[in-house]
Write a protein that holds these residues in place. Structure first.
Motif, PDB file in Angstrom:
ATOM      1  N   THR A   1       0.840  -1.219   0.000  1.00 29.69           N
ATOM      2  CA  THR A   1       0.000   0.000   0.000  1.00 29.69           C
ATOM      3  C   THR A   1       0.863   1.252   0.000  1.00 29.69           C
ATOM      4  O   THR A   1       0.676   2.169  -0.802  1.00 29.69           O
ATOM      5  CB  THR A   1      -0.905   0.006   1.263  1.00 29.69           C
ATOM      6  OG1 THR A   1      -1.576  -1.235   1.344  1.00 29.69           O
ATOM      7  CG2 THR A   1      -1.883   1.162   1.228  1.00 29.69           C
ATOM      8  N   ASN A   2       1.854   1.271   0.911  1.00 33.32           N
ATOM      9  CA  ASN A   2       2.644   2.506   1.048  1.00 33.32           C
ATOM     10  C   ASN A   2       3.582   2.746  -0.125  1.00 33.32           C
ATOM     11  O   ASN A   2       3.917   3.889  -0.427  1.00 33.32           O
ATOM     12  CB  ASN A   2       3.390   2.479   2.389  1.00 33.32           C
ATOM     13  CG  ASN A   2       2.434   2.720   3.550  1.00 33.32           C
ATOM     14  OD1 ASN A   2       1.247   2.997   3.347  1.00 33.32           O
ATOM     15  ND2 ASN A   2       2.937   2.601   4.775  1.00 33.32           N
TER      16      ASN A   2
ATOM     17  N   LYS B   1       2.768   2.288  -3.243  1.00 34.88           N
ATOM     18  CA  LYS B   1       1.968   2.993  -4.262  1.00 34.88           C
ATOM     19  C   LYS B   1       1.841   4.483  -3.895  1.00 34.88           C
ATOM     20  O   LYS B   1       1.980   5.366  -4.739  1.00 34.88           O
ATOM     21  CB  LYS B   1       0.556   2.387  -4.350  1.00 34.88           C
ATOM     22  CG  LYS B   1       0.507   0.966  -4.949  1.00 34.88           C
ATOM     23  CD  LYS B   1      -0.949   0.534  -5.219  1.00 34.88           C
ATOM     24  CE  LYS B   1      -1.015  -0.957  -5.581  1.00 34.88           C
ATOM     25  NZ  LYS B   1      -0.787  -1.815  -4.378  1.00 34.88           N
TER      26      LYS B   1
END
Ligand code: TXD
Length: 317
Positions: free
Chosen positions: A95-96, A98
């Motif tokens: 997630t991070n 991206k």
């Protein structure tokens, strides 16, 4: 002379404290950016309204438009999700990464001359990605973890020995994870070795070693300890203070020797990876990396920490 400009990407738990600390220390005019409408505007208006009490004249403003960071001298990134109980820092990577990709592109396009301090986790991977995407020279892209981990290590030592935190020197190197390496051999209280103080306190070398082992374990798990207590997120006061310490060293050219996540080109036997090492931080960002001799045990711990970082970073390719 124009005031410096500090832009904060991410207006969450850490970002809000960063904005307040930077303003209170008058490090420069502060811009707090977030994708959530109103969040950065509300937090910075609140901080600014305390200026008559906190005695600062720098401006503090919020933005949802990335172009607000134009002309920044330094950009501090906290954009990304924090851990919840049961999560490892590494669980955040997809997630991070991206988020970091888009944030780093924005910094490249809007603040091409800025220094960049990365806080987002997993830290060693996020700072690597940030440097790759911005294409900035590595002396200008630095990860914050060692100052925080070392502060935790020093706090636990001070509380155990009953001395002021001001007098404890203790450094943690390597990756920002379970494999981080507290350098016990050089930990001291105004020059007095910590291990000698522990041995004299307990009059038992074996007990002293057990106490230090517990301090090391608590240091390595300190982030998780706070996450477990808060349940809704991770530590934010101490990470913010740690990042501001690094930003101040750069903005005020203090030549601080601090542990920081820096790109190594052969130092400590590492080439082409970001790892937590002693750095001199000043107007040139990472002005130099300070090597010192590790004993066999420290080298083995450092090597396994490097291996863990390499695995995480290589998983991003
Ligand atoms: O020592 C260290 N480096 C660590 C780092 C110490 C503690 C926490 N660490 C990490 O910092 C943590 O695991 C997270 O990855 C970051 C930020 O932690 P924080 O507690 O501030 O998280 P919040 O409160 O969720 O804030 C993140 C903000 C939130 O307001 C989102 O809306 C915003 O990031 N966000 C973005 N801002 C800008 N641009 C984009 N794309 C974006 N996406 C989310």
């Amino acid at each position: 002379m124009a005031r410096r400009k500090i832009s904060l990407i991410g207006g969450g738990q850490i970002g809000g404290v960063l904005a307040q600390l930077a303003a209170q220390r008058e490090l420069g005019d502060v811009v707090l950016f977030d994708i959530v409408e109103g969040l950065p505007q509300g937090k910075t208006l609140d901080i600014a309204e305390a200026s008559p009490v906190d005695n600062f004249d720098v401006s503090v403003g919020g933005a949802n438009d990335f172009t607000a960071i134009k002309g920044s001298d330094i950009v501090i990134i906290t954009a990304g999700l924090p851990r919840k109980p049961g999560m490892s820092r590494d669980d955040l990577i997809s997630t991070n990464a991206k988020i970091m990709q888009s944030v780093a592109e924005g910094i490249r396009d809007n603040a091409p001359d800025a220094f960049v301090l990365v806080i987002s986790n997993p830290l060693d991977a996020m700072v690597t990605l940030c440097q790759r995407v911005t294409g900035f020279p590595s002396n200008r892209v630095i990860g914050m973890a060692g100052v925080l981990d070392s502060a935790r290590f020093a706090s636990f030592i001070a509380w155990e020995l009953g001395v002021s935190v001001r007098d404890v020197n203790a450094m943690v190197l390597g990756g920002h994870g379970d494999t981080m390496v507290p350098i016990v051999r050089y930990a001291n209280v105004n020059g007095i070795p910590v291990m000698e103080m522990l041995e004299r306190k307990y009059n038992d070398p074996k007990k002293a070693k057990e106490v230090m082992a517990a301090i090391i374990k608590r240091t390595q798990n300190a982030g998780g300890e706070v996450v477990g207590l808060l349940k809704t997120g991770s530590a934010f006061y101490s990470p913010a203070s740690s990042a501001i310490c690094m930003a101040e060293a750069i903005l005020r050219d203090q030549k601080r020797l601090l542990p920081a996540c820096a790109m190594l080109h052969g130092e400590f036997g590492v080439d082409g990876y970001y790892i937590g090492v002693p750095c001199v931080l000043g107007a040139g960002g990472v002005e130099r990396i300070v090597e010192f001799s590790l004993d066999a045990e420290e080298q083995a711990l450092f090597d396994s920490s490097v291996a863990a970082v390499k695995e995480l970073v290589d998983s991003m390719k």
